[in-house]
Design a protein around this motif. Structure first.
Motif, PDB file in Angstrom:
ATOM      1  N   GLU A  87       0.819  -1.207   0.000  1.00 51.44           N
ATOM      2  CA  GLU A  87       0.000   0.000   0.000  1.00 51.44           C
ATOM      3  C   GLU A  87       0.859   1.266   0.000  1.00 51.44           C
ATOM      4  OE1 GLU A  87      -3.096  -0.169   2.875  1.00 51.44           O
ATOM      5  OE2 GLU A  87      -3.927   1.777   2.317  1.00 51.44           O
ATOM      6  N   LEU A  88       0.432   2.242  -0.790  1.00 58.81           N
ATOM      7  CA  LEU A  88       1.080   3.560  -0.812  1.00 58.81           C
ATOM      8  C   LEU A  88       0.280   4.518   0.071  1.00 58.81           C
ATOM      9  CD1 LEU A  88       1.807   3.964  -4.641  1.00 58.81           C
ATOM     10  CD2 LEU A  88       3.394   3.250  -2.854  1.00 58.81           C
ATOM     11  N   PRO A  89       0.923   5.611   0.542  1.00 62.43           N
ATOM     12  CA  PRO A  89       0.176   6.561   1.382  1.00 62.43           C
ATOM     13  C   PRO A  89      -0.978   7.237   0.642  1.00 62.43           C
ATOM     14  CG  PRO A  89       2.393   7.376   0.901  1.00 62.43           C
ATOM     15  CD  PRO A  89       2.337   5.952   0.436  1.00 62.43           C
ATOM     16  N   GLY A  90      -0.878   7.337  -0.704  1.00 58.95           N
ATOM     17  CA  GLY A  90      -1.989   7.915  -1.480  1.00 58.95           C
ATOM     18  C   GLY A  90      -1.721   9.315  -1.966  1.00 58.95           C
ATOM     19  N   THR A  91      -0.778  10.005  -1.333  1.00 60.26           N
ATOM     20  CA  THR A  91      -0.424  11.348  -1.783  1.00 60.26           C
ATOM     21  C   THR A  91       0.419  11.247  -3.056  1.00 60.26           C
ATOM     22  OG1 THR A  91       1.461  11.250  -0.305  1.00 60.26           O
ATOM     23  CG2 THR A  91      -0.507  12.391   0.501  1.00 60.26           C
ATOM     24  N   GLY A  92       0.499  12.364  -3.771  1.00 62.91           N
ATOM     25  CA  GLY A  92       1.272  12.352  -5.002  1.00 62.91           C
ATOM     26  C   GLY A  92       1.417  13.739  -5.550  1.00 62.91           C
ATOM     27  N   GLU A  93       1.882  13.823  -6.799  1.00 63.94           N
ATOM     28  CA  GLU A  93       1.973  15.150  -7.397  1.00 63.94           C
ATOM     29  C   GLU A  93       1.598  15.117  -8.869  1.00 63.94           C
ATOM     30  OE1 GLU A  93       6.079  15.959  -6.360  1.00 63.94           O
ATOM     31  OE2 GLU A  93       6.585  15.947  -8.497  1.00 63.94           O
ATOM     32  N   VAL A  94       1.157  16.271  -9.329  1.00 68.37           N
ATOM     33  CA  VAL A  94       0.734  16.422 -10.719  1.00 68.37           C
ATOM     34  C   VAL A  94       1.978  16.412 -11.603  1.00 68.37           C
ATOM     35  CG1 VAL A  94      -0.297  18.056 -12.361  1.00 68.37           C
ATOM     36  CG2 VAL A  94      -1.366  17.677 -10.114  1.00 68.37           C
ATOM     37  N   SER A  95       2.056  15.456 -12.522  1.00 64.63           N
ATOM     38  CA  SER A  95       3.219  15.466 -13.428  1.00 64.63           C
ATOM     39  C   SER A  95       2.890  16.139 -14.756  1.00 64.63           C
ATOM     40  CB  SER A  95       3.783  14.073 -13.639  1.00 64.63           C
ATOM     41  OG  SER A  95       2.782  13.136 -13.792  1.00 64.63           O
ATOM     42  N   THR A  96       1.620  16.125 -15.138  1.00 63.32           N
ATOM     43  CA  THR A  96       1.170  16.971 -16.246  1.00 63.32           C
ATOM     44  C   THR A  96      -0.343  17.063 -16.159  1.00 63.32           C
ATOM     45  OG1 THR A  96       1.330  17.426 -18.606  1.00 63.32           O
ATOM     46  CG2 THR A  96       0.974  15.154 -17.987  1.00 63.32           C
ATOM     47  N   PHE A  97      -0.938  18.013 -16.834  1.00 62.60           N
ATOM     48  CA  PHE A  97      -2.386  18.179 -16.716  1.00 62.60           C
ATOM     49  C   PHE A  97      -2.923  18.935 -17.922  1.00 62.60           C
ATOM     50  CE2 PHE A  97      -2.782  22.726 -15.791  1.00 62.60           C
ATOM     51  CZ  PHE A  97      -1.474  23.057 -15.469  1.00 62.60           C
ATOM     52  N   CYS A  98      -4.227  18.863 -18.100  1.00 65.51           N
ATOM     53  CA  CYS A  98      -4.868  19.719 -19.098  1.00 65.51           C
ATOM     54  C   CYS A  98      -6.137  20.297 -18.490  1.00 65.51           C
ATOM     55  CB  CYS A  98      -5.174  18.963 -20.389  1.00 65.51           C
ATOM     56  SG  CYS A  98      -6.575  17.881 -20.290  1.00 65.51           S
ATOM     57  N   VAL A  99      -6.538  21.446 -18.993  1.00 65.60           N
ATOM     58  CA  VAL A  99      -7.786  22.071 -18.568  1.00 65.60           C
ATOM     59  C   VAL A  99      -8.809  21.790 -19.664  1.00 65.60           C
ATOM     60  CG1 VAL A  99      -8.924  24.206 -17.885  1.00 65.60           C
ATOM     61  CG2 VAL A  99      -6.492  23.880 -17.373  1.00 65.60           C
ATOM     62  N   VAL A 100      -9.871  21.088 -19.303  1.00 65.60           N
ATOM     63  CA  VAL A 100     -10.926  20.778 -20.268  1.00 65.60           C
ATOM     64  C   VAL A 100     -11.882  21.970 -20.321  1.00 65.60           C
ATOM     65  CG1 VAL A 100     -12.790  19.194 -20.861  1.00 65.60           C
ATOM     66  CG2 VAL A 100     -10.696  18.307 -19.826  1.00 65.60           C
ATOM     67  N   ASN A 101     -11.941  22.617 -21.459  1.00 62.19           N
ATOM     68  CA  ASN A 101     -12.804  23.797 -21.642  1.00 62.19           C
ATOM     69  C   ASN A 101     -13.992  23.510 -22.543  1.00 62.19           C
ATOM     70  OD1 ASN A 101     -11.522  26.225 -20.323  1.00 62.19           O
ATOM     71  ND2 ASN A 101      -9.768  25.376 -21.417  1.00 62.19           N
ATOM     72  N   PHE A 102     -13.977  22.363 -23.183  1.00 65.90           N
ATOM     73  CA  PHE A 102     -14.918  22.088 -24.263  1.00 65.90           C
ATOM     74  C   PHE A 102     -16.078  21.235 -23.747  1.00 65.90           C
ATOM     75  CE2 PHE A 102     -16.263  20.108 -28.271  1.00 65.90           C
ATOM     76  CZ  PHE A 102     -16.300  21.230 -29.075  1.00 65.90           C
ATOM     77  N   PRO A 103     -17.314  21.672 -23.929  1.00 63.96           N
ATOM     78  CA  PRO A 103     -18.437  20.830 -23.515  1.00 63.96           C
ATOM     79  C   PRO A 103     -18.672  19.698 -24.520  1.00 63.96           C
ATOM     80  CG  PRO A 103     -19.255  22.859 -24.486  1.00 63.96           C
ATOM     81  CD  PRO A 103     -17.747  22.930 -24.549  1.00 63.96           C
ATOM     82  N   PHE A 104     -19.066  18.539 -24.034  1.00 65.63           N
ATOM     83  CA  PHE A 104     -19.392  17.425 -24.942  1.00 65.63           C
ATOM     84  C   PHE A 104     -20.500  16.587 -24.320  1.00 65.63           C
ATOM     85  CE2 PHE A 104     -15.620  16.254 -22.453  1.00 65.63           C
ATOM     86  CZ  PHE A 104     -16.040  15.085 -21.827  1.00 65.63           C
ATOM     87  N   PRO A 105     -21.248  15.812 -25.143  1.00 68.86           N
ATOM     88  CA  PRO A 105     -22.350  15.007 -24.613  1.00 68.86           C
ATOM     89  C   PRO A 105     -21.831  13.991 -23.599  1.00 68.86           C
ATOM     90  CG  PRO A 105     -22.437  15.103 -27.009  1.00 68.86           C
ATOM     91  CD  PRO A 105     -21.132  15.698 -26.604  1.00 68.86           C
ATOM     92  N   GLY A 106     -22.540  13.825 -22.508  1.00 69.15           N
ATOM     93  CA  GLY A 106     -22.166  12.843 -21.506  1.00 69.15           C
ATOM     94  C   GLY A 106     -21.152  13.357 -20.505  1.00 69.15           C
TER      95      GLY A 106
END
Lengths: 143, 172
Positions: B69-88
């Motif tokens: 088991e890991l402690p569960g903490t971590g860090e963001v290594s890359t990310f994107c911001v979703v700006n686009f609406p889509f069905p579902g």
């Protein structure tokens, strides 16, 4: 033991069509089949431009919805298919045209009835909306 | 001959039903999520630690070791911001989807980062999981509602641990 789960992927888009393909689709709603003239003959289904020379295609012509199977593959029926039993996806050369139309050929689930050269006729859906599905399938012409 | 009035659009749907098979390796990780545990596995050949872990090490192809088991903490290594609406779509844009490297692991997990404005998210952001309620737990990454920040970047993001891990079997 591996976990597994059912998934569904769906992209419910609509796309725009050009004036000739638009007329072809509108024709299907009226249970009429249209092709388009090019320098090398009539194309069905029609295109806006001839893929061989890039020239704009010519006038639309109405066709008898009858043709010949040029090649086919037999598939088991799945949900969403045009017919409920096993059938063939086939290329159908519509009479008087060059090239072929890709569609379902229904031979009642009997694989022995499908063959290259089979003469087939379009079967139309009773409820039509100007979509390729208006053409329900092709069926063998009565001999 | 009278031509019909052309239609302007046609439906162009892609609709596919299929079965996702997680595999015996990844199923261990998914079963851990059902118990609010983030389980990692260690490659005995090249020391790589996977969370989630496959069945075999993708670098030296050895079967990976038992889960821990890991402690569960971590860090963001890359990310994107979703700006686009889509069905579902479940969340209202804009929202952040990130690759998160859990502390102690050398690979990354994709999940949402919330409780922070998208413009505040950075590579290296320290995050922790927010788990769902007991009755919503499942063998799925949806057992984690999202990750949320627990502080500011604490280390040089260029010094990613997997870049320092020697490639190849340890006994080679």
């Amino acid at each position: 033991m591996s976990l597994s789960a059912p998934y569904t992927i769906e992209f419910p888009f609509r796309r725009t069509v050009g004036p000739k393909i638009g007329t072809f689709l509108a024709g299907l709603r009226e249970a009429r089949l249209f092709g388009v003239r090019t320098a090398r003959g009539v194309l069905c289904p029609p295109l806006e431009f001839d893929p061989v020379d890039g020239a704009a295609t010519g006038e639309l012509v109405e066709l008898e919805p009858v043709g010949t199977v040029t090649t086919w593959t037999w598939v088991p029926a799945r949900p969403g298919d045009p017919v409920a039993h096993d059938f063939a996806w086939a290329l159908i050369a519509i009479d008087g045209t060059v090239g072929a139309l890709f569609h379902c050929v229904d031979v009642g689930g009997d694989q022995d009835q499908i063959k290259t050269g089979l003469r087939v006729r379009a079967k139309w859906r009773p409820d039509r909306s100007g979509d390729l599905r208006d053409l329900w399938c092709f069926e063998a012409e009565a001999p | 001959m009278t031509l019909p009035e052309p239609v302007e659009t046609t439906s162009s749907p892609l609709y596919m039903n299929y079965t996702y098979v997680a595999g015996t390796g990844r199923s261990v990780f998914l079963r851990g999520l059902n118990e609010r545990r983030l389980l990692a596995r260690h490659c005995p050949g090249c020391s790589l630690v996977y969370a989630p872990a496959p069945e075999f090490c993708s670098r030296c192809l050895r079967p990976v070791g038992p889960p821990f088991e890991l402690p569960g903490t971590g860090e963001v290594s890359t990310f994107c911001v979703v700006n686009f609406p889509f069905p579902g779509q479940v969340y209202e844009p804009p929202y952040v989807v990130a690759h998160i490297m859990l502390d102690g692991a050398h690979n990354r997990l994709m999940h949402l980062v919330r409780e922070v404005a998208p413009e505040e998210v950075t590579i290296g952001l320290r995050v922790e999981p927010v788990w769902v309620d007991d009755d919503e737990l499942d063998t799925s990454t949806t057992s984690i509602r999202y990750f949320r920040p627990i502080g500011r970047p604490t280390r040089d993001v260029a010094a990613v641990p997997y870049a320092q891990t020697p490639i190849g079997p340890a006994d080679a």
